[in-house]
Design an enzyme around this catalytic site. Structure first.
Site, short mmCIF file in Angstrom:
data_model
loop_
_atom_site.label_atom_id
_atom_site.label_comp_id
_atom_site.label_asym_id
_atom_site.label_seq_id
_atom_site.Cartn_x
_atom_site.Cartn_y
_atom_site.Cartn_z
N CYS A 85 48.87 45.01 37.15
CA CYS A 85 49.77 45.03 38.91
C CYS A 85 50.33 43.57 38.90
O CYS A 85 50.84 43.88 40.14
CB CYS A 85 48.70 45.40 39.22
SG CYS A 85 47.27 46.26 39.54
N HIS B 238 46.88 39.21 46.59
CA HIS B 238 47.39 40.88 45.91
C HIS B 238 45.72 41.46 46.68
O HIS B 238 45.86 43.17 46.60
CB HIS B 238 46.70 39.91 44.99
CG HIS B 238 46.80 40.52 43.64
ND1 HIS B 238 47.63 42.13 43.05
CD2 HIS B 238 45.87 41.99 43.01
CE1 HIS B 238 47.36 43.20 42.39
NE2 HIS B 238 45.88 42.75 41.92
N GLU C 125 40.36 35.87 44.09
CA GLU C 125 41.10 35.63 44.44
C GLU C 125 40.80 34.38 45.75
O GLU C 125 41.86 33.88 45.93
CB GLU C 125 41.52 36.78 44.98
CG GLU C 125 43.29 36.28 46.01
CD GLU C 125 44.38 37.43 45.62
OE1 GLU C 125 45.88 37.05 46.01
OE2 GLU C 125 43.74 38.40 46.68
N LYS D 285 47.99 45.59 51.94
CA LYS D 285 47.46 46.54 50.52
C LYS D 285 46.74 47.46 51.22
O LYS D 285 46.53 48.54 51.16
CB LYS D 285 46.79 46.67 49.65
CG LYS D 285 48.21 46.12 48.29
CD LYS D 285 46.71 45.67 46.95
CE LYS D 285 48.11 44.53 46.05
NZ LYS D 285 48.76 43.75 46.53
N HIS E 207 47.38 50.47 46.83
CA HIS E 207 48.31 49.19 45.56
C HIS E 207 48.93 50.32 44.62
O HIS E 207 48.85 50.91 44.01
CB HIS E 207 46.35 49.53 44.90
CG HIS E 207 46.97 48.41 43.92
ND1 HIS E 207 48.32 47.48 43.66
CD2 HIS E 207 46.10 47.64 42.91
CE1 HIS E 207 48.29 46.26 42.47
NE2 HIS E 207 47.12 46.77 42.26
N PHE F 288 45.50 44.01 34.97
CA PHE F 288 44.66 43.77 34.70
C PHE F 288 45.05 43.99 33.37
O PHE F 288 46.03 43.34 32.77
CB PHE F 288 44.13 46.00 33.89
CG PHE F 288 43.47 46.07 34.65
CD1 PHE F 288 42.44 45.51 35.89
CD2 PHE F 288 43.69 47.45 34.95
CE1 PHE F 288 42.02 45.58 36.47
CE2 PHE F 288 42.61 48.34 36.06
CZ PHE F 288 42.07 47.38 36.70
#
Length: 405
Positions: free
Chosen positions: A162, A300, A311, A329, A334, A393
């Protein structure tokens, strides 16, 4: 940082669940619209999750019919976004060997891979498409765009889950600063809405399984968040060496003032506060700015319980709680490898317009989160710089620092 290192943004292109171009996407964010919905197609029957953020238009309809047939959906999106960005930049006249393309993706042509495997299993090798390999390879989007533009300074493809789209922008910044290109088309693309990918993400508990209104599922930073909504899209930016852009009288959105890429080297899927803090602090140092210089943060924030909290803690530790924070998002879902580039576009437009979109569905801020997250109504003001975060990830952390024109 010397003037020679200044990198300007002169063109923007996007196709997202909110619209088939940048203007419509931005209008959707400011209006608080959601691109999420219930997947009604037969292939979604029986899936544990049926909420997704698909595109409002078939990308193949925006391309020549013959061209569309030889491109995977993620390649189609990259072509559409890059063409808009290139037009928006005024189609710079640049020597081919001074023009590069960097387009990241998390899954590449996974729709082609899965579809062609079905064909192989059912009908045998002779029924496979002769375009299968160029359609499935992750470097396909960058390759096709480079051929269309005649870019000979490199066609590169960061694949960092991502964080891919944001890392592409960081790589474009490095190419120009290193003197290897005058112009770079950079960003990300993703198209992987398929029963296999949805089921796989659901199996690892990353997607929300909430019932009810599909448009209320993605709720970053909310106390009741339960996972992300998978989306698709592309975001592309035209980056230019400042002297080159100014010499041709280019219209400028702002600049990519700094970037940092760190790796947590800790866990394959878990968020790592320390690694994110290092990314934010390193990006600030690269831009030669202080935490107080950052007025806006495009988070994010995917709407996962652990990811959003990590975050928030990282941003608070690296910057403090003064910046205005948004999480788009909540509207687009996403878009995986495309999300970082679309987030950078949103941050630049927020600086340009002096308006930060409200985070949709933020009804009750998680009490453990101390950030000033915009909710209910857009926030207006004047800010000079923004931070855009992307995490993937594998422990991939990317932070971009953007400045107003």
């Amino acid at each position: 940082m010397s003037d020679l290192a200044e990198v300007l943004v002169t063109g923007l292109g996007a196709i997202t669940p909110l619209g088939a171009d940048t203007a419509t996407t931005w209008e959707g964010m400011l209006a608080g619209r959601s691109g999420a919905g219930l997947v009604e197609e037969e292939w979604a029957a029986g899936l544990p999750v049926r909420v997704a953020a698909g595109l409002p238009v078939d990308p193949a309809s925006l391309l020549d019919r013959v061209e569309a047939r030889k491109l995977d959906r993620c390649e189609q999106l990259a072509m559409i976004g890059s063409r808009e960005a290139w037009r928006d930049a005024g189609a710079p006249e640049v020597a081919p060997e001074r023009l590069a393309v960097v387009i990241g993706t998390g899954t590449g042509g996974v729709l082609t891979t899965l579809g062609q495997d079905d064909t192989f299993e059912k009908s045998g090798a002779r029924r496979l498409s002769p375009f299968a390999v160029p359609m499935l390879m992750p470097n396909g989007p960058a390759a096709w765009v480079s051929m269309e533009l005649g870019a000979q300074a490199g066609a590169r493809t960061p694949v960092s889950a991502c964080a891919s789209g944001a890392e592409a922008i960081a790589m474009g910044l490095d190419l120009i600063r290193a003197g290897r290109a005058d112009v770079v088309v950079a960003g990300g693309t993703e198209a992987c809405l398929h029963p296999f990918t949805i089921a796989a993400f659901a199996q690892m508990k990353a997607l929300s399984t909430e019932d009810g209104d599909p448009q209320a599922v993605s709720r970053p930073f909310d106390a009741d968040r339960s996972g992300f909504v998978m989306g698709e899209g592309a975001g592309l930016l035209v980056l230019e060496r400042a002297e080159f852009a100014r010499a041709r009288g280019a219209r400028v959105y702002g600049s990519v003032a700094g970037a940092a890429v760190t790796s947590s080297a800790d866990h394959i899927t878990a968020s790592d506060v320390a690694g994110q803090v290092r990314a934010v602090e390193s990006a600030l140092a690269d831009a030669r700015l202080s935490p107080r210089d950052i007025g806006v943060v495009h988070a994010h924030a995917t709407s996962t319980p652990s990811g959003d909290l990590a975050e928030a803690q990282a941003v608070a530790k690296a910057l403090g709680t003064h910046p205005v924070v948004t999480a788009t998002k909540s509207m687009t879902g996403h878009m995986l490898g495309a999300s970082g580039a679309v987030g950078a576009i949103a941050a630049l437009l927020a600086l340009r317009d002096g308006t930060v979109p409200a985070t949709r569905n933020l009804d009750r801020l998680d009490p453990e989160i101390t950030l000033d997250v915009v909710a209910a109504h857009n926030r207006t003001g004047s800010w000079e710089a923004a931070l855009a975060n992307s995490f993937g990830f594998g422990g991939h952390n990317v932070s971009l620092v953007l400045k107003r024109a």
